[in-house]
Write a protein that holds these residues in place. Structure first.
Motif, PDB file in Angstrom:
ATOM      1  N   ARG A  38      40.318  11.099  19.119  1.00  0.00           N
ATOM      2  CA  ARG A  38      39.314  11.931  18.425  1.00  0.00           C
ATOM      3  C   ARG A  38      38.268  12.343  19.449  1.00  0.00           C
ATOM      4  O   ARG A  38      38.316  11.911  20.588  1.00  0.00           O
ATOM      5  CB  ARG A  38      38.653  11.131  17.304  1.00  0.00           C
ATOM      6  N   LEU A  39      37.315  13.154  19.012  1.00  0.00           N
ATOM      7  CA  LEU A  39      36.198  13.499  19.883  1.00  0.00           C
ATOM      8  C   LEU A  39      35.261  12.292  19.939  1.00  0.00           C
ATOM      9  O   LEU A  39      34.681  11.915  18.913  1.00  0.00           O
ATOM     10  CB  LEU A  39      35.454  14.727  19.344  1.00  0.00           C
ATOM     11  N   ARG A  41      32.071   9.809  20.608  1.00  0.00           N
ATOM     12  CA  ARG A  41      30.618   9.968  20.469  1.00  0.00           C
ATOM     13  C   ARG A  41      29.905   9.255  21.609  1.00  0.00           C
ATOM     14  O   ARG A  41      30.484   8.404  22.289  1.00  0.00           O
ATOM     15  CB  ARG A  41      30.156   9.388  19.145  1.00  0.00           C
ATOM     16  N   ARG A  42      28.654   9.569  21.757  1.00  0.00           N
ATOM     17  CA  ARG A  42      27.822   8.914  22.771  1.00  0.00           C
ATOM     18  C   ARG A  42      27.926   7.397  22.618  1.00  0.00           C
ATOM     19  O   ARG A  42      27.835   6.858  21.516  1.00  0.00           O
ATOM     20  CB  ARG A  42      26.374   9.363  22.593  1.00  0.00           C
ATOM     21  N   ARG A  57      26.920  11.786  27.167  1.00  0.00           N
ATOM     22  CA  ARG A  57      26.446  12.943  26.396  1.00  0.00           C
ATOM     23  C   ARG A  57      27.640  13.632  25.760  1.00  0.00           C
ATOM     24  O   ARG A  57      28.642  13.890  26.412  1.00  0.00           O
ATOM     25  CB  ARG A  57      25.711  13.929  27.299  1.00  0.00           C
ATOM     26  N   ALA A  58      27.509  13.923  24.477  1.00  0.00           N
ATOM     27  CA  ALA A  58      28.547  14.653  23.752  1.00  0.00           C
ATOM     28  C   ALA A  58      27.902  15.328  22.549  1.00  0.00           C
ATOM     29  O   ALA A  58      26.872  14.882  22.055  1.00  0.00           O
ATOM     30  CB  ALA A  58      29.642  13.704  23.284  1.00  0.00           C
ATOM     31  N   ASP A  59      28.516  16.421  22.117  1.00  0.00           N
ATOM     32  CA  ASP A  59      28.082  17.050  20.874  1.00  0.00           C
ATOM     33  C   ASP A  59      29.303  17.169  19.971  1.00  0.00           C
ATOM     34  O   ASP A  59      30.317  16.528  20.224  1.00  0.00           O
ATOM     35  CB  ASP A  59      27.381  18.394  21.130  1.00  0.00           C
ATOM     36  N   ARG A  60      29.225  17.970  18.955  1.00  0.00           N
ATOM     37  CA  ARG A  60      30.331  18.063  17.999  1.00  0.00           C
ATOM     38  C   ARG A  60      31.549  18.805  18.543  1.00  0.00           C
ATOM     39  O   ARG A  60      32.599  18.816  17.923  1.00  0.00           O
ATOM     40  CB  ARG A  60      29.869  18.753  16.722  1.00  0.00           C
ATOM     41  N   ARG A  61      31.408  19.413  19.719  1.00  0.00           N
ATOM     42  CA  ARG A  61      32.509  20.201  20.269  1.00  0.00           C
ATOM     43  C   ARG A  61      33.072  19.678  21.579  1.00  0.00           C
ATOM     44  O   ARG A  61      34.194  19.997  21.941  1.00  0.00           O
ATOM     45  CB  ARG A  61      32.070  21.650  20.482  1.00  0.00           C
ATOM     46  N   ARG A  62      32.275  18.910  22.334  1.00  0.00           N
ATOM     47  CA  ARG A  62      32.756  18.512  23.663  1.00  0.00           C
ATOM     48  C   ARG A  62      32.063  17.259  24.177  1.00  0.00           C
ATOM     49  O   ARG A  62      30.987  16.897  23.727  1.00  0.00           O
ATOM     50  CB  ARG A  62      32.567  19.640  24.658  1.00  0.00           C
TER      51      ARG A  62
END
Length: 78
Positions: A38-39, A41-42, A57-62
């Protein structure tokens, strides 16, 4: 080491003198996402071989930045 998620796998391999597969993904973030399933998370930690990748660092896309802890026997060039 702090590594951008967009770092090409071949550059990462060359720098650390290893052979992570670039068959399915072009970037370190792509490999980390595949391993996590999955993507991530921090704060998430993913292991690829003997390397530890912690998402900084991560956001909802990368995934933008990762802390990389190589195994003790791997030394980066000076």
């Amino acid at each position: 080491f702090i590594v951008r998620g967009a770092t090409p796998i071949d550059e990462f391999n060359e720098y650390f003198r290893i052979g992570l597969s670039d068959d399915e993904f072009d970037t370190i973030a792509g490999l980390v996402m595949k391993q996590a399933g999955r993507l991530p998370r921090r704060g998430d930690v993913v292991h690829l071989g003997d390397f530890e990748f912690r998402v900084l660092r991560a956001d909802r896309r990368r995934v933008d930045a990762l802390r990389v802890v190589p195994p003790a026997d791997v030394t980066a060039p000076e």
